[in-house]
Design a protein around this motif. Structure first.
Motif, PDB file in Angstrom:
ATOM      1  N   GLY A 187       0.854  -1.191   0.000  1.00 32.94           N
ATOM      2  CA  GLY A 187       0.000   0.000   0.000  1.00 32.94           C
ATOM      3  C   GLY A 187       0.882   1.229   0.000  1.00 32.94           C
ATOM      4  O   GLY A 187       1.063   1.900  -1.012  1.00 32.94           O
ATOM      5  N   CYS A 190       5.427   0.490   3.486  1.00 29.62           N
ATOM      6  CA  CYS A 190       6.064   0.494   4.815  1.00 29.62           C
ATOM      7  C   CYS A 190       6.287  -0.941   5.311  1.00 29.62           C
ATOM      8  O   CYS A 190       7.381  -1.296   5.762  1.00 29.62           O
ATOM      9  CB  CYS A 190       5.168   1.266   5.782  1.00 29.62           C
ATOM     10  SG  CYS A 190       5.738   1.309   7.481  1.00 29.62           S
ATOM     11  N   THR A 191       5.258  -1.758   5.207  1.00 29.60           N
ATOM     12  CA  THR A 191       5.370  -3.142   5.664  1.00 29.60           C
ATOM     13  C   THR A 191       6.434  -3.877   4.863  1.00 29.60           C
ATOM     14  O   THR A 191       7.281  -4.588   5.411  1.00 29.60           O
ATOM     15  CB  THR A 191       4.012  -3.864   5.511  1.00 29.60           C
ATOM     16  OG1 THR A 191       3.012  -3.068   6.151  1.00 29.60           O
ATOM     17  CG2 THR A 191       4.054  -5.243   6.138  1.00 29.60           C
TER      18      THR A 191
HETATM   19  C1  LIG Z   1      -2.708  -1.176   5.364  1.00 33.09           C
HETATM   20  C2  LIG Z   1      -2.685  -2.527   4.809  1.00 33.09           C
HETATM   21  C3  LIG Z   1      -1.676  -2.968   3.912  1.00 33.09           C
HETATM   22  C4  LIG Z   1      -0.655  -2.036   3.344  1.00 33.09           C
HETATM   23  O1  LIG Z   1       0.492  -1.912   4.127  1.00 33.09           O
HETATM   24  P1  LIG Z   1       1.600  -0.860   3.703  1.00 33.09           P
HETATM   25  O2  LIG Z   1       2.568  -0.899   4.819  1.00 33.09           O
HETATM   26  O3  LIG Z   1       0.926   0.481   3.625  1.00 33.09           O
HETATM   27  O4  LIG Z   1       2.163  -1.238   2.406  1.00 33.09           O
HETATM   28  C5  LIG Z   1      -1.698  -4.283   3.516  1.00 33.09           C
HETATM   29  N1  LIG Z   1      -2.667  -5.133   3.933  1.00 33.09           N
HETATM   30  C6  LIG Z   1      -3.644  -4.745   4.764  1.00 33.09           C
HETATM   31  C7  LIG Z   1      -4.681  -5.721   5.157  1.00 33.09           C
HETATM   32  C8  LIG Z   1      -3.694  -3.436   5.228  1.00 33.09           C
HETATM   33  O5  LIG Z   1      -4.694  -3.072   6.040  1.00 33.09           O
END
Ligand SMILES: *Cc1c(COP(=O)(O)O)cnc(C)c1O
Length: 328
Positions: A187, A190-191
């Motif tokens: 998204g 960050c993750t």
């Molecule tokens: C927010 C979210 C992501 C995205 O994570 P990022 O760190 O922004 O890339 C992925 N999966 C779920 C279920 C989320 O809620």
């Protein structure tokens, strides 16, 4: 930001996190997924159930928040504030987290036409004490907001250095070593950044972008200061292929289904069938697209037989109620 902070931060969480919350947190388990596609391709796919780390806080959001919470405490802050859309898993998680930690919370929500009763996610956040402030899209874009003194302001999506540091603890290193590829949705990235930094050098990490466009390819390169490869087959005509290739970090940009939170019947049927076949529930915004991408790669024989894949279920299942699934 330093990896060496992690043990100290974990210790602070252990000390200061209210017992109620600590008792609700679980370590994510790993489970094997079985379906014809994986078996035929002889690819092993396991799933890390981050969606099960907490009954309310969605999957990866806890990992992005936990060291922000520590940092807020360290700075003597009493309010947590952040930004998000009306269906933001991040704001929802933040509201719950702040309530249990005995802190005030402010959510800046995109869309000044909205109200707290716009959907169940916002209703819940408000019920947990979050002060919702609705911003016009233009104001939201600039993120120039006034917050009370003693506020720890977290960027949209929890995407700051503390978020990345927390995500480094998402996949235990001793587990990551057993896999050739780790797959997760992108998204803000960050993750991904945290997982990639913590991954062993010979484990590849693939992020499936849930947003339209090829910008995540550049964002990834910038974030990690590494050369990366994009998707081989750009879905947008004329899209520039990513410059250089590194087998370890990669963002797949072909599986956004029209953009953030956009879905079509193919995706929704896939999620339904995948759940029926494997027992794993997926959400349409993030994990459904990421798993679709992985399955497509396997179907196209882009993973050699014998590959071991770890799919990270990042959560998001509480947002499923915003979608209508086809029946039959
Ligand atoms: C927010 C979210 C992501 C995205 O994570 P990022 O760190 O922004 O890339 C992925 N999966 C779920 C279920 C989320 O809620």
């Amino acid at each position: 930001m330093s990896v060496s902070l992690i043990p100290a931060f974990e210790a602070i969480l252990q000390q200061r996190l209210p017992l109620e919350m600590r008792s609700q947190l679980a370590l994510p388990g790993v489970q094997a997924l079985h379906c014809d596609l994986f078996e035929k391709a002889r690819v092993q796919v396991d799933v890390l159930r981050c969606d099960q780390v907490h009954p309310v806080i969605s999957g990866n959001k806890w990992f992005k928040l936990k060291f922000n919470l520590v940092q807020a405490w360290e700075q003597g802050c009493t309010t947590l504030a952040s930004f998000g859309g009306a269906w933001s898993n991040h704001l929802h998680a933040l509201a719950y987290c702040a309530q249990l930690a005995g802190m005030h919370s402010i959510g800046f929500v995109r869309g000044d036409e909205l109200q707290a009763d716009a959907n169940p996610m916002l209703q819940e956040a408000q019920r947990w004490g979050m002060e919702l402030r609705f911003l016009a899209r233009d104001a939201y874009r600039h993120k120039q907001v006034e917050v009370p003194a003693g506020t720890w302001l977290i960027p949209e999506g929890g995407d700051n250095e503390w978020g990345v540091l927390g995500c480094m603890t998402l996949v235990p290193v001793e587990w990551a070593r057993h896999y050739d590829v780790i797959v997760l949705p992108w998204g803000t990235g960050c993750t991904f950044a945290g997982v990639f930094r913590a991954a062993p050098p010979d484990t590849a990490v693939w992020a499936v972008s849930v947003l339209k466009g090829h910008w995540p390819v550049q964002a990834l390169a910038q974030r990690l200061q590494v050369p990366v490869s994009g998707s081989e087959a750009g879905s947008e005509p004329g899209a520039a292929p990513a410059a250089v290739s590194s087998p370890q970090a990669r963002v797949l940009t072909d599986y956004h289904f029209g953009g953030y939170a956009r879905v079509d019947a193919t995706l929704l049927s896939f999620i339904r069938d995948f759940g029926d076949n494997t027992g794993l529930p997926l959400d349409p915004v993030y994990t459904g697209k990421a798993m679709f991408g992985l399955c497509d790669r396997i179907r196209r024989q882009m993973l050699p037989a014998g590959s071991r894949v770890l799919f990270i279920h990042t959560g998001g299942l509480q947002g499923v109620r915003g979608f209508q699934f086809p029946t039959g």
